[in-house]
Design an enzyme around this catalytic site. Structure first.
Site, PDB file in Angstrom:
ATOM      1  N   ASP A   9      55.703  22.454  31.844  1.00 22.38           N
ATOM      2  CA  ASP A   9      56.306  21.847  33.020  1.00 22.38           C
ATOM      3  C   ASP A   9      56.299  22.920  34.117  1.00 22.38           C
ATOM      4  O   ASP A   9      56.090  24.105  33.833  1.00 22.38           O
ATOM      5  CB  ASP A   9      57.731  21.402  32.683  1.00 22.38           C
ATOM      6  CG  ASP A   9      58.507  20.940  33.901  1.00 22.38           C
ATOM      7  OD1 ASP A   9      57.994  20.087  34.643  1.00 22.38           O
ATOM      8  OD2 ASP A   9      59.614  21.448  34.117  1.00 22.38           O
ATOM      9  N   ASP A  11      58.609  23.042  37.659  1.00 20.06           N
ATOM     10  CA  ASP A  11      59.919  23.397  38.207  1.00 20.06           C
ATOM     11  C   ASP A  11      60.941  23.605  37.094  1.00 20.06           C
ATOM     12  O   ASP A  11      61.157  22.715  36.270  1.00 20.06           O
ATOM     13  CB  ASP A  11      60.426  22.281  39.126  1.00 20.06           C
ATOM     14  CG  ASP A  11      59.548  22.093  40.349  1.00 20.06           C
ATOM     15  OD1 ASP A  11      59.736  22.838  41.323  1.00 20.06           O
ATOM     16  OD2 ASP A  11      58.669  21.210  40.323  1.00 20.06           O
ATOM     17  N   ASP A 171      61.959  22.056  30.486  1.00 21.26           N
ATOM     18  CA  ASP A 171      63.391  22.338  30.636  1.00 21.26           C
ATOM     19  C   ASP A 171      64.244  21.080  30.694  1.00 21.26           C
ATOM     20  O   ASP A 171      65.458  21.172  30.879  1.00 21.26           O
ATOM     21  CB  ASP A 171      63.632  23.140  31.931  1.00 21.26           C
ATOM     22  CG  ASP A 171      63.367  22.305  33.186  1.00 21.26           C
ATOM     23  OD1 ASP A 171      62.289  21.684  33.251  1.00 21.26           O
ATOM     24  OD2 ASP A 171      64.230  22.273  34.078  1.00 21.26           O
TER      25      ASP A 171
END
Length: 235
Positions: A9, A11, A171
């Site tokens: 991922d 961000d 995250d």
């Protein structure tokens, strides 16, 4: 044998983008006199791309948007965010070293983000990280986005990987779910923007620093996952 593929991922996983996201978001919503948001609000706003982030910020501040308002606000966000790249954004500690190790071990790397692909590519380029990745896909690359399995499966295909030899690192719940939906093991990092403790999201592993992201860990994870799910998605 197809090389191992590690999919990240963006961000809150690869890059600490929070300061620039908040800055551009607040610049955007100021145009319609919406009160600014803070970093503490960010975990409830990110993960589904800029359009949803703007909608959620306005809703959070008691100012629901009409669909007619969104295009101009999205354009305002994209222009401000692009013009200020890379701003305060930086790779998380240990990331570059970990990617160097993985590449040296023969791994492929890719990015699968719900951020617009153009923004993701521009940001990665500004940070001089593009050469690490065999594929970069965004929330508008395909007709679907995370947590739809086809976003991750499409990324794996573009990177020349094999779903049976791939790992997803993220995250947020979208990252863990897209891995699960695609039949791929997942690693969660706790320093991003999840609004719940990442260990409660059901990842196969949690790492607290990128120094833990070694080729040995990736190999072990894939072996354990394959042993536990011998019929894991073969396509």
């Amino acid at each position: 044998m197809t090389p191992v593929l590690v999919v990240f991922d963006l961000d809150g996983t690869l890059l600490d983008t929070h300061a620039d996201l908040v800055e551009s978001l607040n610049y955007t919503i100021a145009a319609i006199d919406v009160a600014p948001v803070s970093y503490d609000d960010l975990t409830h706003l990110v993960g589904h791309g800029a359009k949803v982030m703007i909608e959620r910020a306005c809703s959070l501040r008691g100012h629901p948007l009409s669909q007619e308002q969104l295009p101009a606000l999205l354009d305002r966000f994209i222009a401000h965010y692009t013009d200020n790249m890379p701003g305060h954004t930086a790779p998380y500690p240990g990331l570059v070293e970990a990617m160097d190790q993985l590449k040296s071990a023969g791994c492929k790397l890719a990015v699968c983000t719900n951020k617009l692909e153009g923004l993701a590519r521009s940001l990665i380029e500004k940070l001089e990280l593009t050469h690490y990745f065999d594929a970069i896909t965004g929330g508008d690359t395909f007709t679907v986005r995370k947590p739809d399995a086809q976003h991750l499966l499409g990324t794996i295909e573009r990177a020349g990987g094999d779903v049976r030899n791939s790992v997803m690192i993220g995250d947020s719940i979208n990252d863990i779910l897209v891995a699960r939906n695609a039949g791929v093991p997942s690693i969660a990092v706790p320093f991003g923007y999840s609004d719940a403790p990442v260990e409660t999201l059901g990842p196969n592993r949690v790492i607290t620093h990128f120094k833990e992201l070694t080729p040995a860990l990736i190999d072990e994870l894939i072996m354990d996952f394959t042993a536990a799910t011998p019929t894991a998605a073969a396509g």
